[in-house]
Design an enzyme around this catalytic site. Structure first.
Site, mmCIF file in Angstrom:
data_model
loop_
_atom_site.group_PDB
_atom_site.id
_atom_site.type_symbol
_atom_site.label_atom_id
_atom_site.label_comp_id
_atom_site.label_asym_id
_atom_site.label_seq_id
_atom_site.Cartn_x
_atom_site.Cartn_y
_atom_site.Cartn_z
ATOM 1 N N CYS A 1 -0.604 -20.172 -19.149
ATOM 2 C CA CYS A 1 -0.133 -19.276 -20.081
ATOM 3 C C CYS A 1 -0.591 -19.744 -21.587
ATOM 4 O O CYS A 1 -2.179 -20.120 -21.802
ATOM 5 C CB CYS A 1 1.503 -18.881 -20.439
ATOM 6 S SG CYS A 1 1.535 -17.411 -21.333
ATOM 7 N N HIS B 1 1.488 -16.479 -15.365
ATOM 8 C CA HIS B 1 2.336 -17.435 -14.539
ATOM 9 C C HIS B 1 2.281 -17.520 -13.218
ATOM 10 O O HIS B 1 3.081 -16.649 -12.733
ATOM 11 C CB HIS B 1 3.576 -17.137 -15.286
ATOM 12 C CG HIS B 1 3.910 -17.112 -16.776
ATOM 13 N ND1 HIS B 1 4.394 -18.351 -17.551
ATOM 14 C CD2 HIS B 1 3.856 -16.206 -17.900
ATOM 15 C CE1 HIS B 1 4.432 -18.188 -18.640
ATOM 16 N NE2 HIS B 1 4.184 -17.015 -18.852
ATOM 17 N N GLU C 1 4.165 -19.588 -11.672
ATOM 18 C CA GLU C 1 5.575 -19.729 -11.344
ATOM 19 C C GLU C 1 6.342 -18.748 -10.944
ATOM 20 O O GLU C 1 7.495 -18.504 -10.649
ATOM 21 C CB GLU C 1 6.071 -20.761 -12.100
ATOM 22 C CG GLU C 1 6.406 -20.394 -13.407
ATOM 23 C CD GLU C 1 5.391 -20.230 -14.452
ATOM 24 O OE1 GLU C 1 5.467 -20.099 -15.347
ATOM 25 O OE2 GLU C 1 4.263 -20.402 -14.282
#
Length: 203
Positions: A79, A185, A187
């Site tokens: 990001c 992202h 994650e």
């Protein structure tokens, strides 16, 4: 061991949780001198480009990151962390970045549309991979990942790993040598994102 840089501008816990789920060892790193101890480094980030660069510089992490990348070890920006890899950003004025990759960071331009784009660009979107590298190995040519951002990268084609559409096509992943970056992202992107992080952890 994977080092996750903590400079006060990252989505750290989600990244740590993802590596824990993958049974990969990861640790937060705040000290510039400690970066050399790690095999791989991740630069996460949320917030404003200029403020993030100030924080990196105040901790001497900017030069430590450059030295780490020069060593040839794998480095991943996520990001804002991906945007910081580039030369400059126009977010709230012009700010110099790390300059590890050629290009700049610009705001989504909705001037060409009848109705303005909703910014930030938030939610699930497709990333279309242009080529295969070790970090996207095992993924399909098109995958959904989770995005939250108001600015995007404009860079040379040789750096582009993947692109996405939001009003128009923009670069959403980059890869040159040992440097990788994802605008979305991983994650927060379920199995697809975990595969990306697992690939990075095995580089």
């Amino acid at each position: 061991m994977i080092g996750i840089i903590d400079y006060g501008a990252g989505n750290l816990q989600s990244v740590m949780n993802a590596f824990e789920k993958l049974n990969l060892s990861a640790r937060l790193v705040r000290n510039a001198e400690e970066l050399v101890k790690f095999e791989r480094i991740i630069l996460p980030g949320v917030g404003a480009f200029g403020e993030a660069m100030k924080k990196l510089k105040s901790a001497n992490l900017d030069e430590a990151i450059k030295d780490f990348v020069a060593s040839g070890r794998p480095f991943l920006g996520i990001c804002l962390g991906m945007q910081l890899l580039f030369e400059k950003s126009s977010e709230f004025g012009e700010h110099a970045g790390l300059g590890l990759l050629r290009g700049e960071v610009v705001k989504f331009d909705d001037a060409k549309f009848d109705e303005p784009l909703k910014v930030p660009h938030t939610g699930w979107n497709v990333i279309n991979f242009m080529r295969e590298t070790p970090i996207n190995r095992g993924l399909k040519k098109s995958e959904y990942l989770y995005f939250v951002h108001s600015y995007h990268v404009v860079c040379n084609e040789n750096a582009v790993l993947g692109s996405s559409e939001y009003g128009y096509k923009f670069t959403s992943a980059v890869a040159i040598d040992n440097v990788f970056g994802f605008q979305p992202h991983p994650e927060k992107s379920h199995d697809t994102g975990l595969k990306i992080l697992q690939n990075f952890g095995r580089l």
